[in-house]
Write an enzyme that holds these catalytic residues in place. Structure first.
Site, PDB file in Angstrom:
ATOM      1  CD  GLU B 148     -46.010 -90.410  -3.689  1.00 55.01           C
ATOM      2  OE1 GLU B 148     -45.547 -91.566  -3.658  1.00 55.01           O
ATOM      3  OE2 GLU B 148     -45.921 -89.619  -2.738  1.00 55.01           O
ATOM      4  CE  LYS B 224     -46.312 -89.022   0.836  1.00 47.97           C
ATOM      5  NZ  LYS B 224     -45.210 -89.378  -0.109  1.00 47.97           N
ATOM      6  CB  CYS B 261     -47.144 -92.440  -1.029  1.00 44.40           C
ATOM      7  SG  CYS B 261     -45.699 -93.548  -1.093  1.00 44.40           S
TER       8      CYS B 261
END
Lengths: 412, 412
Positions: B148, B224, B261
């Site tokens: 990430e 994300k 994530c």
């Protein structure tokens, strides 16, 4: 060494790893050091104040066998089952007192051969559970859960209807429910009793759990939501997908729900129990090594993490032999047993930690004390329910189940 | 021994357990024996036919270090990073040829101190990735994924906007994307590049992954979906929840998606990528030991099981120090680092097995060959997509998100 003989992962690690490395390995595998409840079980109940202080580390996974008070340990030993106990702590809060309760998970073999008379098999199983629940009571257990269809062999691999459908009973008025009601009243214990249910009204069978209050009243029932068609098994030969939704039971000791067996593979099933308020979700199961063992430690634990709740995974033990051989479902020869049920029952907490598992080979009682305040504390910390964007998923999922759904795929 | 020093779970088990027990422990922990790709890496590419036969057991987790061909192993050693490789097999089918592809996961430290000039930090990271991707190419990797926001320190704990927002780049035209396009063309490799994105048009920042085809073209981007507000972190100081939904990218080597994530804690996020057709879901992450390590091995693996696909979890390594101290978010003193990023990148397969993890402390490249036919084979075996009752969940979820939702709770 065969997979049937290997007693447990935890024992193997304990026996061979140096202490410093063991601490790290256990932290990574189990989330944190578990504490030995050295004074967990007392014949006289009322034991909470005698627990070791919260900062005493649990140095050995087998400390329970050494330090437990005599009566429960001796009873478990005499009755030939494993007894283990652990405790999940929560932080002290200013406005809420701790909500410590004790849960018991029971895993066991069938008692008689599968061709013994049906009533004898059921009676023998009642006796076995009776003597195990008595020890659970000595350990101050408030809620006990048995394994899936605990009164019978897991015979749904055979494809035969007889005599297995004779094991089915009324959830509200069957002998097994009456037996559990007696236990519940006698020990002031909530009983979670998964059985094969016969609904006389419609002539239907169900894979059902009966939840009995510590008052002895039947609180309600909950049916298996997802039915496997895999390998030897097509359980829909015997019962179909449940129609009870995601019921949560408010007991004196907390809000509980039951996700039966194959439902553990479906994250949405756990999720909807949680959305309905479950603080503890039990997963009574029957599953064998070759099929699912590497998934066993993953799924219930993931559900505890993802839903900010406790989960309790229970699996039977032993190999069950049937007189008639049945298809193996994998191109191999027909066989007389489905494989080794590997036990390994455990409890997972919302903070990602878990207890060690019970044995892969022995009957066992796992006693776990948990402070239910931990659920909200972890939810406040991680906030999955607030960051979940569920409204958008509801919309997306409604679209995705349409037969003419167009997936979002980008091509060059 | 501190958690930062403990190199890996796998190494500890390998070093101390007797062989017979190790086999069982690895079966339970990793799902099955993994095979050593003794001839995985060749400078001359075209290596598939040189792999060991499918029935050769993998006897040691470190066999790669002993048996790999010289050039890649030497390059990794000289460049001071770990190189490991594993292979997931699938059954031979009659109508479909195997779909073997190679995926590379790269984990690394930041290269320069966090107070070095921004461009120097980015350039140093480009160099580091360049030399690691070169080794991936030697190993025949078809798709590589980085960690990430790989071009920068994970500075979102600091609450400071400067200089961190200067690391943000255009997804389509930034220097980092151009750098990745060069790599993609040079090595005929799909590059999955998670960066901090600046969308100049609206003046917005995003936590974004750019997917670059092996042709060198930008295939698209994916943002994300779930943003953490936890501990030191409130990433919504810097960027908000993504608006790109659950895009799947059809590459020459398979259909891929990226769950960035914190999205790994949300089973519905994995699920919707799968519902859109993803065969491999990458999870580039940045997370530290005290916060999430016991969950790390659970979540991506559960997603692989639940969705009949491969998942690839990648975490950075090392401790990143910042000049200004910042709140710890847990009642402790303000501090200059967020903690130890524990690496441990791994790949999970739909059958419940997984590779061992990369080191907790070193830069590393994990090369995994997988036959994508396994996804459909496992789906046909377990049938979660057919037994999932999704239409009912869509309906239930739509109700559950209403503010006046009445949970289904049974009381005595």
């Amino acid at each position: 060494m065969s997979a049937c003989e290997f007693e447990s992962l935890e024992k193997s690690l304990e026996s061979h790893l140096p202490e410093a490395e063991l601490v790290e390995v256990k932290r990574i595998l189990f989330g944190k050091e578990t504490k030995g409840l050295q004074e967990l079980c007392h014949c006289d109940q009322g034991v909470l104040e005698k627990l070791p202080p919260a900062n005493v580390p649990f140095l050995s996974l087998i400390i329970m066998k050494l330090d437990l008070s005599a009566c429960a340990v001796e009873a478990a030993s005499e009755r030939d089952f494993e007894l283990k106990g652990y405790k999940f702590d929560a932080a002290q809060e200013q406005l809420r007192p701790p909500r410590n309760i004790r849960v018991g998970l029971i895993q066991h073999h069938i008692v008689l051969p599968t061709d013994a008379p049906v009533l004898d098999q059921i009676s023998a199983m009642h006796s076995r559970i009776g003597e195990m629940v008595e020890v659970a009571a000595m350990c101050g257990v408030n809620i006990v859960c048995f394994q899936e269809t605990w009164t019978m062999p897991f015979a749904f691999c055979t494809r035969e209807k007889e005599p297995w459908t004779e094991f089915a009973e009324s959830a509200e008025e069957g002998n097994t429910t009456r037996f559990c009601q007696e236990l519940a009243k006698k020990y002031n214990m909530v009983i979670v009793s998964p059985i094969l249910e016969r609904e006389e009204l419609h002539g239907t069978l169900w894979n059902t759990v009966v939840v009995i209050s510590n008052s002895g009243n039947v609180l309600g029932k909950s049916r298996k939501n997802h039915i496997p068609r895999i390998g030897d098994f097509n359980e829909s030969t015997y019962y179909m997908e449940g129609n009870t939704g995601h019921t949560v039971f408010q007991t004196q000791f907390g809000k509980i729900a039951v996700n039966i067996c194959y439902g553990r593979h479906h994250p949405l099933n756990w999720f909807m129990y949680s959305m309905n308020g479950a603080e503890i979700i039990f997963n009574p199961s029957a599953t064998v090594g070759a099929l699912s063992e590497p998934m066993w430690s993953i799924e219930a634990r993931n559900a505890a993490i993802a839903n900010h709740c406790f989960t309790c995974a229970i699996n039977r033990v032993g190999t069950e032999h049937f007189k008639s051989e049945f298809t193996s479902g994998d191109g191999k020869k027909a066989h007389h047993d489905f494989g080794h049920f590997y036990g390994s029952s455990y409890v997972a907490a919302p903070d990602g930690s878990r207890t060690p598992g019970l044995s892969r080979t022995r009957d066992g009682l796992l006693v776990v004390e948990m402070d239910l305040n931990l659920n909200r504390q972890i939810s406040d910390k991680w906030s999955f329910k607030m960051t979940g964007r569920y409204a958008e998923y509801a919309e997306q999922l409604a679209k995705a189940v349409q037969h003419d759904f167009k997936p979002k795929i980008v091509k060059e």
